[in-house]
Design an enzyme around this catalytic site. Structure first.
Site, mmCIF file in Angstrom:
data_model
loop_
_atom_site.group_PDB
_atom_site.id
_atom_site.type_symbol
_atom_site.label_atom_id
_atom_site.label_comp_id
_atom_site.label_asym_id
_atom_site.label_seq_id
_atom_site.Cartn_x
_atom_site.Cartn_y
_atom_site.Cartn_z
ATOM 1 N N ASP A 121 0.877 -1.164 0.000
ATOM 2 C CA ASP A 121 0.000 0.000 0.000
ATOM 3 C C ASP A 121 0.918 1.219 0.000
ATOM 4 O O ASP A 121 1.566 1.522 1.005
ATOM 5 C CB ASP A 121 -0.888 -0.009 1.252
ATOM 6 C CG ASP A 121 -1.856 1.162 1.297
ATOM 7 O OD1 ASP A 121 -1.661 2.149 0.559
ATOM 8 O OD2 ASP A 121 -2.811 1.102 2.105
ATOM 9 N N SER B 269 -3.005 13.240 -14.818
ATOM 10 C CA SER B 269 -4.376 13.347 -15.321
ATOM 11 C C SER B 269 -4.580 14.736 -15.902
ATOM 12 O O SER B 269 -3.925 15.699 -15.482
ATOM 13 C CB SER B 269 -5.377 13.110 -14.184
ATOM 14 O OG SER B 269 -6.694 13.450 -14.583
ATOM 15 N N TYR C 212 -9.495 14.776 -5.624
ATOM 16 C CA TYR C 212 -8.689 14.126 -6.666
ATOM 17 C C TYR C 212 -8.030 15.167 -7.569
ATOM 18 O O TYR C 212 -6.843 15.067 -7.880
ATOM 19 C CB TYR C 212 -9.573 13.198 -7.494
ATOM 20 C CG TYR C 212 -8.859 12.481 -8.618
ATOM 21 C CD1 TYR C 212 -8.182 11.290 -8.388
ATOM 22 C CD2 TYR C 212 -8.885 12.977 -9.926
ATOM 23 C CE1 TYR C 212 -7.537 10.611 -9.418
ATOM 24 C CE2 TYR C 212 -8.236 12.318 -10.957
ATOM 25 C CZ TYR C 212 -7.575 11.144 -10.697
ATOM 26 O OH TYR C 212 -6.933 10.493 -11.720
ATOM 27 N N LYS D 78 -3.885 15.957 -8.353
ATOM 28 C CA LYS D 78 -3.245 15.881 -9.665
ATOM 29 C C LYS D 78 -2.542 17.194 -10.015
ATOM 30 O O LYS D 78 -1.491 17.186 -10.662
ATOM 31 C CB LYS D 78 -4.260 15.481 -10.741
ATOM 32 C CG LYS D 78 -4.758 14.045 -10.590
ATOM 33 C CD LYS D 78 -3.598 13.040 -10.628
ATOM 34 C CE LYS D 78 -4.072 11.598 -10.543
ATOM 35 N NZ LYS D 78 -2.961 10.630 -10.645
#
Length: 249
Positions: A64, A144, A163, A167
């Site tokens: 992880d 992204s 998110y 990015k």
């Protein structure tokens, strides 16, 4: 790709999607791959899906990347068993539902830890391995278009909440590393690859249905990785932006 033959590539988030596709392409090119992911059974399935003569080139570790000790343990194993890391593909990333204005703070923290800190943990370990051996390696960040300036999704679409900021941060992390490596007179390359929507597990089925054919496939991104790796030692592809034809943002 000849200079990477039998070299070691570490791929985070290798159990599915872009990571798994990158692993298959690199193994087929004669690169030794170490897949890192939380889902051990998926990594085992990936290895079994490879042609029998290629399986010896695929290794995996349960990891992880949001947990620094697990990353440290994985890279210690890589140093001991394979001699070090020559290529790093920072691919692991997660997305949680909700709006940033009121989503559970634990979800916010999980995304930040995986998307930003996981990349930092892996990158520091990989750079140390490369510099200790004076290896002109390659760091690749699967970013992204959410991290590209001017990102403006359709107001009718679901928010990508924290998110998107992660990015944006990854774009900055990549650029700072590029500058720092120049300052250290290092020949380690860095590349940030920013795709738009990709048909992977992280994208909800309803979003895939809405996008229809206007969506990238994992192989599109993996081919961009191979392109960046295939450049000669003196040339560096710093950034690649990929969108499906017809995708606005």
């Amino acid at each position: 790709m000849e200079r990477w033959h039998k070299r070691v590539a570490v791929i985070s988030g290798a159990s599915s999607g872009i990571g798994a596709t990158c692993a298959k392409l690199l193994v087929s090119a004669g690169v030794q791959v170490v897949g890192l992911a939380r889902r051990t059974e998926r990594l085992q399935e990936l290895r079994q899906s490879l042609p029998e003569d290629q399986r010896k080139y695929f290794h995996h570790r349960t990891c992880d990347v949001s947990l620094k000790p697990q990353v440290a343990n994985a890279f210690e194993w890589i140093e001991k068993e394979l001699g070090g890391c020559d290529i790093l593909i920072n691919n692991a990333g997660i997305l949680r539902d909700g709006l940033l204005i009121d989503m559970p703070i634990d979800d916010v923290s999980d995304v930040i830890q995986t998307n930003i800190m996981g990349s930092v943990y892996c990158t520091q370990s990989a750079i140390k391995s490369m510099r200790d051996r004076q290896m002109a390696g390659h760091l690749i960040f699967i970013n992204s278009t959410a991290g590209v300036a001017g990102y403006k999704p359709n107001p009718a679409d679901s928010s990508l909440n924290i998110y998107t900021p992660t990015k944006f941060a990854l774009t900055a992390v990549h650029e700072v590393l590029r500058q720092e490596l120049i300052g250290k007179q290092s020949k380690i390359k860095t590349t940030s690859i920013s795709p738009g929507w990709v048909a992977t597990e992280i994208v909800p089925d309803e979003t895939k249905a809405q996008l229809g054919e206007v969506i990238l496939q994992a192989d599109d991104v993996a081919q961009a990785v191979l392109y960046a790796l295939s450049t000669p030692p003196h040339a560096q592809v710093e950034q690649i932006t990929l969108r499906a034809v017809g995708e606005y943002f």
